[in-house]
Design an enzyme around this catalytic site. Structure first.
Site, PDB file in Angstrom:
ATOM      1  N   LYS A  13       0.826  -1.208   0.000  1.00 37.28           N
ATOM      2  CA  LYS A  13       0.000   0.000   0.000  1.00 37.28           C
ATOM      3  C   LYS A  13       0.865   1.265   0.000  1.00 37.28           C
ATOM      4  O   LYS A  13       0.671   2.159  -0.822  1.00 37.28           O
ATOM      5  CB  LYS A  13      -0.951   0.014   1.217  1.00 37.28           C
ATOM      6  CG  LYS A  13      -1.875  -1.190   1.290  1.00 37.28           C
ATOM      7  CD  LYS A  13      -2.800  -1.133   2.503  1.00 37.28           C
ATOM      8  CE  LYS A  13      -2.098  -1.163   3.841  1.00 37.28           C
ATOM      9  NZ  LYS A  13      -1.357  -2.424   4.112  1.00 37.28           N
ATOM     10  N   ARG A  88      -9.805  -0.367   8.422  1.00 39.30           N
ATOM     11  CA  ARG A  88      -9.276  -1.709   8.674  1.00 39.30           C
ATOM     12  C   ARG A  88     -10.304  -2.581   9.372  1.00 39.30           C
ATOM     13  O   ARG A  88     -10.057  -3.772   9.568  1.00 39.30           O
ATOM     14  CB  ARG A  88      -8.030  -1.612   9.558  1.00 39.30           C
ATOM     15  CG  ARG A  88      -6.750  -1.470   8.772  1.00 39.30           C
ATOM     16  CD  ARG A  88      -5.536  -1.692   9.672  1.00 39.30           C
ATOM     17  NE  ARG A  88      -4.417  -2.125   8.900  1.00 39.30           N
ATOM     18  CZ  ARG A  88      -3.352  -1.357   8.627  1.00 39.30           C
ATOM     19  NH1 ARG A  88      -3.273  -0.144   9.092  1.00 39.30           N
ATOM     20  NH2 ARG A  88      -2.375  -1.843   7.910  1.00 39.30           N
ATOM     21  N   ARG A 127      11.694  -5.247   4.932  1.00 31.55           N
ATOM     22  CA  ARG A 127      11.314  -3.839   4.734  1.00 31.55           C
ATOM     23  C   ARG A 127      12.258  -2.895   5.481  1.00 31.55           C
ATOM     24  O   ARG A 127      12.570  -3.105   6.647  1.00 31.55           O
ATOM     25  CB  ARG A 127       9.879  -3.621   5.230  1.00 31.55           C
ATOM     26  CG  ARG A 127       9.466  -2.147   5.220  1.00 31.55           C
ATOM     27  CD  ARG A 127       7.975  -1.936   5.176  1.00 31.55           C
ATOM     28  NE  ARG A 127       7.279  -2.354   6.375  1.00 31.55           N
ATOM     29  CZ  ARG A 127       5.940  -2.302   6.500  1.00 31.55           C
ATOM     30  NH1 ARG A 127       5.187  -1.843   5.503  1.00 31.55           N
ATOM     31  NH2 ARG A 127       5.379  -2.711   7.609  1.00 31.55           N
ATOM     32  N   ARG A 160      11.353  -1.213  10.934  1.00 36.80           N
ATOM     33  CA  ARG A 160      10.315  -0.872  11.896  1.00 36.80           C
ATOM     34  C   ARG A 160      10.298  -1.889  13.020  1.00 36.80           C
ATOM     35  O   ARG A 160      10.416  -3.080  12.779  1.00 36.80           O
ATOM     36  CB  ARG A 160       8.950  -0.848  11.200  1.00 36.80           C
ATOM     37  CG  ARG A 160       8.630   0.505  10.596  1.00 36.80           C
ATOM     38  CD  ARG A 160       7.424   0.481   9.711  1.00 36.80           C
ATOM     39  NE  ARG A 160       6.267  -0.167  10.285  1.00 36.80           N
ATOM     40  CZ  ARG A 160       5.081  -0.220   9.684  1.00 36.80           C
ATOM     41  NH1 ARG A 160       4.918   0.356   8.495  1.00 36.80           N
ATOM     42  NH2 ARG A 160       4.066  -0.838  10.242  1.00 36.80           N
ATOM     43  N   ARG A 171      -0.071  -8.954  13.775  1.00 38.73           N
ATOM     44  CA  ARG A 171      -0.660  -8.031  12.810  1.00 38.73           C
ATOM     45  C   ARG A 171      -1.430  -8.775  11.713  1.00 38.73           C
ATOM     46  O   ARG A 171      -2.536  -8.385  11.349  1.00 38.73           O
ATOM     47  CB  ARG A 171       0.446  -7.194  12.176  1.00 38.73           C
ATOM     48  CG  ARG A 171       0.108  -5.766  12.203  1.00 38.73           C
ATOM     49  CD  ARG A 171       1.204  -4.773  12.313  1.00 38.73           C
ATOM     50  NE  ARG A 171       1.911  -4.504  11.098  1.00 38.73           N
ATOM     51  CZ  ARG A 171       3.197  -4.776  10.949  1.00 38.73           C
ATOM     52  NH1 ARG A 171       3.863  -5.356  11.898  1.00 38.73           N
ATOM     53  NH2 ARG A 171       3.786  -4.454   9.828  1.00 38.73           N
TER      54      ARG A 171
HETATM   55  P1  ADP Z   1       2.151  -1.867   3.230  1.00 38.41           P
HETATM   56  O1  ADP Z   1       2.142  -0.373   3.213  1.00 38.41           O
HETATM   57  O2  ADP Z   1       0.954  -2.465   2.548  1.00 38.41           O
HETATM   58  O3  ADP Z   1       2.387  -2.447   4.577  1.00 38.41           O
HETATM   59  P2  ADP Z   1       4.734  -1.570   1.861  1.00 38.41           P
HETATM   60  O4  ADP Z   1       4.445  -0.699   0.704  1.00 38.41           O
HETATM   61  O5  ADP Z   1       5.428  -0.982   3.024  1.00 38.41           O
HETATM   62  O6  ADP Z   1       3.387  -2.351   2.330  1.00 38.41           O
HETATM   63  O7  ADP Z   1       5.572  -2.824   1.307  1.00 38.41           O
HETATM   64  C1  ADP Z   1       6.067  -3.834   2.192  1.00 38.41           C
HETATM   65  C2  ADP Z   1       7.480  -4.248   1.750  1.00 38.41           C
HETATM   66  O8  ADP Z   1       7.386  -4.953   0.501  1.00 38.41           O
HETATM   67  C3  ADP Z   1       8.427  -3.095   1.493  1.00 38.41           C
HETATM   68  O9  ADP Z   1       9.720  -3.506   1.882  1.00 38.41           O
HETATM   69  C4  ADP Z   1       8.359  -2.860  -0.024  1.00 38.41           C
HETATM   70  O10 ADP Z   1       9.581  -2.375  -0.533  1.00 38.41           O
HETATM   71  C5  ADP Z   1       8.089  -4.269  -0.533  1.00 38.41           C
HETATM   72  N1  ADP Z   1       7.193  -4.324  -1.709  1.00 38.41           N
HETATM   73  C6  ADP Z   1       6.122  -3.544  -1.971  1.00 38.41           C
HETATM   74  N2  ADP Z   1       5.518  -3.913  -3.125  1.00 38.41           N
HETATM   75  C7  ADP Z   1       6.224  -4.975  -3.596  1.00 38.41           C
HETATM   76  C8  ADP Z   1       6.097  -5.821  -4.756  1.00 38.41           C
HETATM   77  N3  ADP Z   1       5.110  -5.636  -5.659  1.00 38.41           N
HETATM   78  N4  ADP Z   1       7.004  -6.813  -4.926  1.00 38.41           N
HETATM   79  C9  ADP Z   1       7.994  -6.995  -4.019  1.00 38.41           C
HETATM   80  N5  ADP Z   1       8.153  -6.246  -2.892  1.00 38.41           N
HETATM   81  C10 ADP Z   1       7.290  -5.244  -2.694  1.00 38.41           C
HETATM   82  P1  ADP Z   2       1.461  -1.868   7.732  1.00 32.02           P
HETATM   83  O1  ADP Z   2       2.521  -1.129   6.986  1.00 32.02           O
HETATM   84  O2  ADP Z   2       1.987  -3.077   8.382  1.00 32.02           O
HETATM   85  O3  ADP Z   2       0.252  -2.078   6.879  1.00 32.02           O
HETATM   86  P2  ADP Z   2       0.627   0.547   9.083  1.00 32.02           P
HETATM   87  O4  ADP Z   2       1.866   1.369   8.955  1.00 32.02           O
HETATM   88  O5  ADP Z   2      -0.483   0.841   8.167  1.00 32.02           O
HETATM   89  O6  ADP Z   2       1.040  -1.000   8.969  1.00 32.02           O
HETATM   90  O7  ADP Z   2       0.096   0.579  10.565  1.00 32.02           O
HETATM   91  C1  ADP Z   2       0.970   0.438  11.659  1.00 32.02           C
HETATM   92  C2  ADP Z   2       0.167   0.314  12.945  1.00 32.02           C
HETATM   93  O8  ADP Z   2      -0.650   1.483  13.123  1.00 32.02           O
HETATM   94  C3  ADP Z   2      -0.815  -0.848  12.997  1.00 32.02           C
HETATM   95  O9  ADP Z   2      -0.219  -2.074  13.395  1.00 32.02           O
HETATM   96  C4  ADP Z   2      -1.815  -0.335  14.037  1.00 32.02           C
HETATM   97  O10 ADP Z   2      -1.280  -0.430  15.358  1.00 32.02           O
HETATM   98  C5  ADP Z   2      -1.916   1.142  13.675  1.00 32.02           C
HETATM   99  N1  ADP Z   2      -2.964   1.378  12.671  1.00 32.02           N
HETATM  100  C6  ADP Z   2      -2.780   1.859  11.416  1.00 32.02           C
HETATM  101  N2  ADP Z   2      -3.953   1.990  10.775  1.00 32.02           N
HETATM  102  C7  ADP Z   2      -4.919   1.572  11.643  1.00 32.02           C
HETATM  103  C8  ADP Z   2      -6.339   1.450  11.568  1.00 32.02           C
HETATM  104  N3  ADP Z   2      -7.025   1.813  10.466  1.00 32.02           N
HETATM  105  N4  ADP Z   2      -6.982   0.974  12.654  1.00 32.02           N
HETATM  106  C9  ADP Z   2      -6.324   0.635  13.767  1.00 32.02           C
HETATM  107  N5  ADP Z   2      -4.993   0.717  13.905  1.00 32.02           N
HETATM  108  C10 ADP Z   2      -4.284   1.186  12.845  1.00 32.02           C
END
Ligand code: ADP
Ligand code: ADP
Ligand code: ZN
Length: 217
Positions: A13, A88, A127, A160, A171
């Site tokens: 995302k 979420r 990541r 992180r 998670r």
């Molecule tokens: P989210 O915001 O949904 O948690 P991230 O954008 O932070 O996910 O991506 C999670 C990890 O996967 C990061 O280290 C990112 O560089 C990597 N990543 C994101 N998209 C892809 C993809 N299409 N293929 C491989 N790795 C990816």
């Molecule tokens: P990821 O990259 O793993 O998708 P985020 O960076 O979006 O995670 O979120 C990190 C943390 O922030 C979550 O584990 C949760 O504790 C909190 N959080 C983020 N978005 C939400 C939401 N919509 N509802 C509840 N908690 C959230």
């Protein structure tokens, strides 16, 4: 244009949000980023948020809904926004519906990035993020040009705390059923685009662009 990026932790995302907001001129509303910023404070609420994030637990709906409501009310969100990591849960989705109804704007599209569990674990385990500008990297899939340093701003990259295996497990468990429930919720309204998120970053990007342009945006 009101767009939601839906997907489990690690689905990509944040990575995709980075170009979507540039190309479409939308503010990037990431509840994860907002909570990480709030967690740095000294107040009791900051401490509470910190403990939810560190444990990989969801922040309670009431607080989450409140911060999104306030954010959406700001001037830069008047013409639209990209939601990343919200909603979420069902109550969050229902609250968002109410917020949009109040301002008389529909949801344009919900992009669901579908990625399997093994791939999510590989992604979260590798990541690296930039504490300076928020850019996201992966040790293998999206390495920075110079090891350990952000391409955009030169800051030293970090992992992180909630990407350690035990917090990741919590998670994914917390988000699994909730995500399926949201997929069903938005699918029933005909606003959901389900995309194979387990393709290379560029392929996912093209698929998202086609989905957003396909709506005449
Ligand atoms: P989210 O915001 O949904 O948690 P991230 O954008 O932070 O996910 O991506 C999670 C990890 O996967 C990061 O280290 C990112 O560089 C990597 N990543 C994101 N998209 C892809 C993809 N299409 N293929 C491989 N790795 C990816
Ligand atoms: P990821 O990259 O793993 O998708 P985020 O960076 O979006 O995670 O979120 C990190 C943390 O922030 C979550 O584990 C949760 O504790 C909190 N959080 C983020 N978005 C939400 C939401 N919509 N509802 C509840 N908690 C959230
Ligand atoms: Zn940076």
């Amino acid at each position: 244009m009101q767009v939601i990026l839906l997907g489990l932790p690690g689905a990509g995302k944040g990575t995709q949000a980075a170009w979507i907001v540039e190309d479409f001129g939308l503010p990037h509303i990431s509840t994860g980023d907002m909570f990480r910023a709030a967690a740095k404070g000294e107040s009791q609420v900051s401490g509470e948020i910190r403990s939810y994030i560190e444990g990989g637990l969801l922040v309670p709906d009431e607080l989450t809904i409140r911060i999104v409501r306030d954010r959406i009310a700001q001037d830069d969100a008047k013409e639209g926004f990209l939601l990343d990591g919200f909603p979420r849960t069902r109550p969050q989705a229902q609250a968002l519906d109410n917020m949009l109804a109040e301002v008389g704007r529909p949801l344009s599209r919900v992009i669901y990035l579908e990625v399997g569990r093994e791939e999510l674990l590989r992604r979260l385990g590798g990541r690296w993020v930039c504490p300076g500008c928020g850019a996201t990297y992966h040790a293998v899939f999206q390495p920075p040009r110079s090891a350990g340093v952000c391409n955009e701003c030169g800051t030293a990259l970090q992992q992180r705390a909630d990407d350690r295996p035990d917090a990741v497990r919590v998670r994914l468990e917390q988000n699994w059923d909730n995500t399926q429930s949201l997929v069903a919720f938005y699918e029933a309204r005909g606003v959901l685009t389900r995309l194979a998120g387990d393709q290379p970053i560029d392929r996912v990007r093209r698929a998202i662009r086609a989905a957003l342009r396909g709506d005449g945006q």
